[in-house]
Design a protein around this motif. Structure first.
Motif, mmCIF file in Angstrom:
data_model
loop_
_atom_site.group_PDB
_atom_site.id
_atom_site.type_symbol
_atom_site.label_atom_id
_atom_site.label_comp_id
_atom_site.label_asym_id
_atom_site.label_seq_id
_atom_site.Cartn_x
_atom_site.Cartn_y
_atom_site.Cartn_z
ATOM 1 N N GLY A 1 0.821 -1.202 0.000
ATOM 2 C CA GLY A 1 0.000 0.000 0.000
ATOM 3 C C GLY A 1 0.858 1.255 0.000
ATOM 4 N N MET A 2 1.924 1.236 0.790
ATOM 5 C CA MET A 2 2.830 2.381 0.832
ATOM 6 C C MET A 2 3.570 2.541 -0.493
ATOM 7 S SD MET A 2 6.172 3.025 3.237
ATOM 8 C CE MET A 2 7.028 1.595 2.545
ATOM 9 N N LEU A 3 4.103 1.449 -1.018
ATOM 10 C CA LEU A 3 4.890 1.538 -2.248
ATOM 11 C C LEU A 3 4.053 1.923 -3.459
ATOM 12 C CD1 LEU A 3 7.200 -1.574 -1.807
ATOM 13 C CD2 LEU A 3 7.789 0.836 -1.453
ATOM 14 N N ASN A 4 2.775 1.598 -3.427
ATOM 15 C CA ASN A 4 1.905 1.877 -4.571
ATOM 16 C C ASN A 4 0.988 3.079 -4.349
ATOM 17 O OD1 ASN A 4 2.882 -0.341 -6.109
ATOM 18 N ND2 ASN A 4 1.597 -1.723 -4.934
ATOM 19 N N THR A 5 1.233 3.856 -3.294
ATOM 20 C CA THR A 5 0.364 4.982 -2.946
ATOM 21 C C THR A 5 0.475 6.150 -3.901
ATOM 22 O OG1 THR A 5 0.299 4.451 -0.611
ATOM 23 C CG2 THR A 5 -0.089 6.726 -1.162
ATOM 24 N N GLY A 6 1.678 6.481 -4.314
ATOM 25 C CA GLY A 6 1.866 7.648 -5.175
ATOM 26 C C GLY A 6 1.892 8.935 -4.373
ATOM 27 N N SER A 7 1.085 9.899 -4.764
ATOM 28 C CA SER A 7 1.161 11.238 -4.182
ATOM 29 C C SER A 7 0.689 11.312 -2.734
ATOM 30 C CB SER A 7 0.366 12.223 -5.038
ATOM 31 O OG SER A 7 -1.000 11.865 -5.032
ATOM 32 N N GLY A 8 -0.064 10.351 -2.256
ATOM 33 C CA GLY A 8 -0.556 10.369 -0.885
ATOM 34 C C GLY A 8 0.388 9.708 0.107
ATOM 35 N N LEU A 9 1.647 9.588 -0.248
ATOM 36 C CA LEU A 9 2.616 8.837 0.540
ATOM 37 C C LEU A 9 2.703 9.310 1.990
ATOM 38 C CD1 LEU A 9 4.846 6.683 0.581
ATOM 39 C CD2 LEU A 9 6.447 8.457 -0.125
ATOM 40 N N THR A 10 2.781 10.606 2.207
ATOM 41 C CA THR A 10 3.034 11.106 3.559
ATOM 42 C C THR A 10 1.868 10.853 4.520
ATOM 43 O OG1 THR A 10 2.334 13.327 2.910
ATOM 44 C CG2 THR A 10 4.698 12.839 2.829
ATOM 45 N N SER A 11 0.694 10.553 4.002
ATOM 46 C CA SER A 11 -0.437 10.246 4.881
ATOM 47 C C SER A 11 -0.622 8.737 5.075
ATOM 48 C CB SER A 11 -1.728 10.863 4.336
ATOM 49 O OG SER A 11 -2.033 10.313 3.082
#
Length: 150
Positions: free
Chosen positions: A57-67
């Motif tokens: 989920g983290m690796l495939n999040t894209g622009s929402g990474l910091t949340s």
């Protein structure tokens, strides 16, 4: 694979750490080394616990990474490592971690066109973390297939 990505990113990270944060070359190099060990520790702990979906989920999040909750957890671990191993203040440690970690996660995510799948993750972590994670992943995949391969 993750090791080679970090090796390729090291000059950029060291340069950024010296320019943006005023770390000397030695401290910046130590920060990169600390980043590598902290990241592997966090990822292997999560993977060994079976949290492949969280990592993916983290690796495939894209622009929402910091949340992303996994990102926040790894960021916290990394911040603690910088404070304890490098002697940085908590504020400086957080700033450095917030600079370094997104670059690394972005490089890992960009290493494959499309989303990173469980098999990709097992290969990435298995090469760096040994047999325990590969065994755990194998068990999870077998279980997910209804025990078809038992």
């Amino acid at each position: 694979m993750i090791s080679s990505l970090l090796e390729n990113l090291s000059p950029e990270l060291i340069s950024g750490l010296t320019e943006k944060f005023g770390l000397d070359q030695s401290k910046a190099s130590e920060a990169v080394s600390t980043t590598k060990s902290s990241l592997f520790e966090s990822l292997t702990k999560e993977a060994a616990g079976g949290n492949f979906d969280g990592i993916l989920g983290m690796l495939n999040t894209g622009s929402g990474l910091t949340s992303n909750p996994m990102f926040k957890s790894i960021l916290g671990n990394l911040t603690g490592s910088y404070a304890s191993k490098l002697g940085l203040s908590p504020e400086m440690a957080m700033s450095v971690a917030s600079f370094v970690l997104p670059k690394i996660i972005s490089a890992i995510s960009g290493s494959k066109s499309g989303n990173i799948e469980k098999t990709d993750l097992v290969k990435m972590l298995g090469q760096s973390s040994g047999k325990a994670i590969a065994d755990k992943a194998s068990d999870l995949l077998k279980g997910g297939l209804g025990g078809l391969f038992k």
